[in-house]
Design a protein around this motif. Sequence first.
Motif, short mmCIF file in Angstrom:
data_model
loop_
_atom_site.label_atom_id
_atom_site.label_comp_id
_atom_site.label_asym_id
_atom_site.label_seq_id
_atom_site.Cartn_x
_atom_site.Cartn_y
_atom_site.Cartn_z
N ILE A 55 0.84 -1.20 0.00
CA ILE A 55 0.00 0.00 0.00
C ILE A 55 0.88 1.26 0.00
N GLY A 84 -9.32 -6.46 7.47
CA GLY A 84 -10.54 -6.70 8.25
C GLY A 84 -11.69 -7.09 7.35
N LEU A 91 -3.89 9.06 3.78
CA LEU A 91 -4.44 8.12 4.77
C LEU A 91 -3.28 7.42 5.47
N PRO A 92 -3.42 7.10 6.77
CA PRO A 92 -2.34 6.34 7.41
C PRO A 92 -2.27 4.94 6.79
N ILE A 119 -3.82 2.07 8.86
CA ILE A 119 -5.29 1.93 8.92
C ILE A 119 -5.82 1.40 7.60
N ALA A 120 -5.22 1.85 6.49
CA ALA A 120 -5.64 1.33 5.18
C ALA A 120 -5.42 -0.19 5.15
N LEU A 125 -5.24 -2.34 7.69
CA LEU A 125 -6.13 -3.06 8.60
C LEU A 125 -7.58 -3.04 8.11
N THR A 126 -7.95 -1.99 7.36
CA THR A 126 -9.30 -1.95 6.78
C THR A 126 -9.45 -3.01 5.70
N VAL A 127 -8.44 -3.13 4.85
CA VAL A 127 -8.47 -4.15 3.79
C VAL A 127 -8.47 -5.55 4.42
#
Lengths: 188, 188
Positions: B129, B153, B142-143, B146-147, B149-151
């Motif tokens: 990323i 998750g 975007l951090p 977090i990007a 962990l969003t993917v």
Amino acid sequence: MKEKIMAASIALFEQKGFSETSIQDIMDMLGVTKGTFYYYFKSKEELLMDIHLRYIEGLLEKQKNIMEDAAKTVKEKVFEIVYMLIHSIEKQGRQARIFFREMKHLNAEHLKKIVEKRDLFRYNLQSLIEEGMRNGELRDDLPPSIATLTVLGAANWSYQWFRPDGELSDFEVAEHMVAILLEGMEKK
Amino acid sequence: MKEKIMAASIALFEQKGFSETSIQDIMDMLGVTKGTFYYYFKSKEELLMDIHLRYIEGLLEKQKNIMEDAAKTVKEKVFEIVYMLIHSIEKQGRQARIFFREMKHLNAEHLKKIVEKRDLFRYNLQSLIEEGMRNGELRDDLPPSIATLTVLGAANWSYQWFRPDGELSDFEVAEHMVAILLEGMEKK
């Protein structure tokens, strides 16, 4: 006392696991007799259901308040729901972890009660997303079910990694996560 | 025989839970003696670690092949990784569920081995990323953590709901999910 039993059990279930925790362990922690336990709960399994039920009912209540706020757009409500989930996981981390981990120990009848509430939470979010697709806030070329599960997955997964003492607050994490879900990660 | 013991254990751990499954149960299922078990594994707990390790090493190997493919863009690789995760969960649903559910039963040393591999998977995705943020494929406001962990998750949560006999295939689910993560749900 019911509250105290639930709080002690949550601590023990998280630390040792549901199977490895006896009613005696819970009573030893509180310094009371088994009679007290059985006054409030039929079994350890019913106690587990009560813990789950209280957690999910709390989430449903908060979701309802968000959904009924006529002053907010669909996109704002999606943010509020994601933030509420991450915040709940932060505040009630133990319940959340027990919820996801120990569900298999519920009997069929109790599991049905929990699954119905979980499904309701998901359907409510899906109906919100469908509203956004109808009113033009959200694109309508995606299956609403997959959009719902993608939002829920991203938010719920935070129970695996969100740390209240980390660099970002729960609010900031929710802001970035919803930016990804609504706006996307692509450079425009 | 090692393979057979692992396969039988996965079935029993999923059905009854790790704590509730004895080595005797596993041996009864295969019709062999405990000596056979202890020839391959020091303990039930070591067997659990071997199951986890094999699962996560399989994912890391597939991730490596995707990441090293010079012909693919970062966005294509993000899709490939999401699809691979959903596909693995479909094909190895039992391992996946045991992986997420029974991790707490590993001792500290074994858990460390697993957590290191899980972290490596996450770091690899994060470095991909970050590469996309640098080369202009992905937005850089975007951090990356977090990007990532969003993917992860969104994709990992599918172990809770993806059904191979459902309306959409694992490929279609991955396509819609990655459309959300890259392009966003907003109406443009």
